[in-house]
Design a protein around this motif. Structure first.
Motif, PDB file in Angstrom:
ATOM      1  N   PHE A  43     -10.247  62.068  28.864  1.00 52.01           N
ATOM      2  CA  PHE A  43     -11.612  62.271  28.388  1.00 52.01           C
ATOM      3  C   PHE A  43     -12.425  61.008  28.574  1.00 52.01           C
ATOM      4  O   PHE A  43     -11.915  59.974  29.011  1.00 52.01           O
ATOM      5  CB  PHE A  43     -11.591  62.668  26.906  1.00 52.01           C
ATOM      6  CG  PHE A  43     -10.824  61.696  26.033  1.00 52.01           C
ATOM      7  CD1 PHE A  43     -11.463  60.648  25.401  1.00 52.01           C
ATOM      8  CD2 PHE A  43      -9.449  61.829  25.858  1.00 52.01           C
ATOM      9  CE1 PHE A  43     -10.759  59.748  24.609  1.00 52.01           C
ATOM     10  CE2 PHE A  43      -8.738  60.936  25.066  1.00 52.01           C
ATOM     11  CZ  PHE A  43      -9.392  59.888  24.448  1.00 52.01           C
ATOM     12  N   LYS A  44     -13.695  61.112  28.230  1.00 55.31           N
ATOM     13  CA  LYS A  44     -14.608  59.967  28.287  1.00 55.31           C
ATOM     14  C   LYS A  44     -14.674  59.361  26.884  1.00 55.31           C
ATOM     15  O   LYS A  44     -15.060  60.040  25.931  1.00 55.31           O
ATOM     16  CB  LYS A  44     -15.982  60.445  28.753  1.00 55.31           C
ATOM     17  CG  LYS A  44     -16.950  59.340  29.070  1.00 55.31           C
ATOM     18  CD  LYS A  44     -18.198  59.945  29.675  1.00 55.31           C
ATOM     19  CE  LYS A  44     -19.179  58.883  30.075  1.00 55.31           C
ATOM     20  NZ  LYS A  44     -20.343  59.490  30.730  1.00 55.31           N
ATOM     21  N   MET A  45     -14.293  58.093  26.756  1.00 55.42           N
ATOM     22  CA  MET A  45     -14.198  57.448  25.444  1.00 55.42           C
ATOM     23  C   MET A  45     -15.507  57.503  24.661  1.00 55.42           C
ATOM     24  O   MET A  45     -15.505  57.752  23.469  1.00 55.42           O
ATOM     25  CB  MET A  45     -13.724  55.999  25.598  1.00 55.42           C
ATOM     26  CG  MET A  45     -13.575  55.277  24.267  1.00 55.42           C
ATOM     27  SD  MET A  45     -12.499  56.121  23.079  1.00 55.42           S
ATOM     28  CE  MET A  45     -10.997  55.205  23.295  1.00 55.42           C
ATOM     29  N   SER A  46     -16.646  57.305  25.315  1.00 57.71           N
ATOM     30  CA  SER A  46     -17.920  57.334  24.584  1.00 57.71           C
ATOM     31  C   SER A  46     -18.172  58.718  23.976  1.00 57.71           C
ATOM     32  O   SER A  46     -18.682  58.822  22.854  1.00 57.71           O
ATOM     33  CB  SER A  46     -19.078  56.909  25.480  1.00 57.71           C
ATOM     34  OG  SER A  46     -19.169  57.744  26.610  1.00 57.71           O
ATOM     35  N   ASP A  47     -17.797  59.785  24.680  1.00 55.48           N
ATOM     36  CA  ASP A  47     -17.937  61.145  24.133  1.00 55.48           C
ATOM     37  C   ASP A  47     -17.019  61.333  22.932  1.00 55.48           C
ATOM     38  O   ASP A  47     -17.399  61.928  21.919  1.00 55.48           O
ATOM     39  CB  ASP A  47     -17.573  62.202  25.182  1.00 55.48           C
ATOM     40  CG  ASP A  47     -18.581  62.296  26.308  1.00 55.48           C
ATOM     41  OD1 ASP A  47     -19.654  61.647  26.224  1.00 55.48           O
ATOM     42  OD2 ASP A  47     -18.292  63.015  27.282  1.00 55.48           O
ATOM     43  N   THR A  80       1.530  67.472  31.234  1.00 52.68           N
ATOM     44  CA  THR A  80       0.342  68.317  31.227  1.00 52.68           C
ATOM     45  C   THR A  80      -0.830  67.449  30.811  1.00 52.68           C
ATOM     46  O   THR A  80      -0.761  66.761  29.791  1.00 52.68           O
ATOM     47  CB  THR A  80       0.497  69.492  30.246  1.00 52.68           C
ATOM     48  OG1 THR A  80       1.646  70.249  30.623  1.00 52.68           O
ATOM     49  CG2 THR A  80      -0.731  70.385  30.256  1.00 52.68           C
ATOM     50  N   VAL A  81      -1.874  67.461  31.616  1.00 50.56           N
ATOM     51  CA  VAL A  81      -3.073  66.672  31.314  1.00 50.56           C
ATOM     52  C   VAL A  81      -4.206  67.643  31.019  1.00 50.56           C
ATOM     53  O   VAL A  81      -4.533  68.506  31.832  1.00 50.56           O
ATOM     54  CB  VAL A  81      -3.448  65.733  32.482  1.00 50.56           C
ATOM     55  CG1 VAL A  81      -4.743  64.978  32.179  1.00 50.56           C
ATOM     56  CG2 VAL A  81      -2.308  64.754  32.754  1.00 50.56           C
ATOM     57  N   ARG A  82      -4.793  67.492  29.848  1.00 52.02           N
ATOM     58  CA  ARG A  82      -5.918  68.320  29.422  1.00 52.02           C
ATOM     59  C   ARG A  82      -7.200  67.568  29.772  1.00 52.02           C
ATOM     60  O   ARG A  82      -7.499  66.542  29.181  1.00 52.02           O
ATOM     61  CB  ARG A  82      -5.808  68.549  27.915  1.00 52.02           C
ATOM     62  CG  ARG A  82      -6.761  69.553  27.365  1.00 52.02           C
ATOM     63  CD  ARG A  82      -6.537  69.761  25.887  1.00 52.02           C
ATOM     64  NE  ARG A  82      -5.324  70.527  25.641  1.00 52.02           N
ATOM     65  CZ  ARG A  82      -4.918  70.903  24.432  1.00 52.02           C
ATOM     66  NH1 ARG A  82      -5.617  70.560  23.358  1.00 52.02           N
ATOM     67  NH2 ARG A  82      -3.825  71.603  24.285  1.00 52.02           N
ATOM     68  N   LEU A  83      -7.920  68.060  30.765  1.00 51.02           N
ATOM     69  CA  LEU A  83      -9.188  67.451  31.184  1.00 51.02           C
ATOM     70  C   LEU A  83     -10.262  67.905  30.199  1.00 51.02           C
ATOM     71  O   LEU A  83     -10.630  69.081  30.177  1.00 51.02           O
ATOM     72  CB  LEU A  83      -9.550  67.890  32.601  1.00 51.02           C
ATOM     73  CG  LEU A  83      -8.506  67.605  33.685  1.00 51.02           C
ATOM     74  CD1 LEU A  83      -8.916  68.256  34.997  1.00 51.02           C
ATOM     75  CD2 LEU A  83      -8.288  66.117  33.857  1.00 51.02           C
ATOM     76  N   VAL A  84     -10.755  66.993  29.379  1.00 51.66           N
ATOM     77  CA  VAL A  84     -11.705  67.345  28.309  1.00 51.66           C
ATOM     78  C   VAL A  84     -13.125  67.002  28.762  1.00 51.66           C
ATOM     79  O   VAL A  84     -13.467  65.837  28.935  1.00 51.66           O
ATOM     80  CB  VAL A  84     -11.373  66.599  26.995  1.00 51.66           C
ATOM     81  CG1 VAL A  84     -12.356  66.996  25.894  1.00 51.66           C
ATOM     82  CG2 VAL A  84      -9.935  66.864  26.562  1.00 51.66           C
TER      83      VAL A  84
END
Length: 125
Positions: free
Chosen positions: A109-113, A8-12
């Motif tokens: 997720f986006k690492m910078s976020d 399961t991948v949680r798109l953040v």
């Protein structure tokens, strides 16, 4: 055996707003490299039916293990801010070497976020 693997991948999209969507992938090969799986998930998300457009176009770049089958779940609503060294998946390694197993839940997720949120973990309603 890999044909039985379910992840399961949680798109953040936003940590502050707790904005995420979970997507289930079946038959994942755990011997593929992290960057291959990231590319596959990005491509899948961009064309997946029922996924809102902001999730399809988001610039995800990092995966982290949130939860593994039969393990303790975090109390964080999006994902734990702990154990980054151990839980963030690193390019060049295969999924299995990173500790991913059947029924693992991953955050994408986006690492910078994430770094910005981790420095000041405030949620907005």
């Amino acid at each position: 055996m890999s044909s039985e693997t379910v992840l399961t991948v949680r798109l953040v999209r936003s940590f502050e707003h707790r904005n995420f969507k979970s997507v289930v992938f079946r038959g994942v090969n755990l011997d593929q490299k992290v960057e291959q799986f990231i590319g596959f998930v990005k491509k899948d998300a961009s064309t997946r039916e029922g996924l809102p457009p902001p999730f399809k176009r988001f610039d995800y770049d990092t995966m982290k293990i949130i939860h593994q089958a039969h393990g303790a779940k975090t109390n964080e609503l999006v994902m734990s801010l702990e154990d980054d060294e151990k839980l963030i998946l690193h390019n060049g390694l295969d999924l299995r070497a990173c500790g991913v197993a059947n029924e693992t839940e991953l955050a994408f997720f986006k690492m910078s976020d994430y770094e910005k949120f981790k420095a000041n973990p405030q949620t907005v309603w």
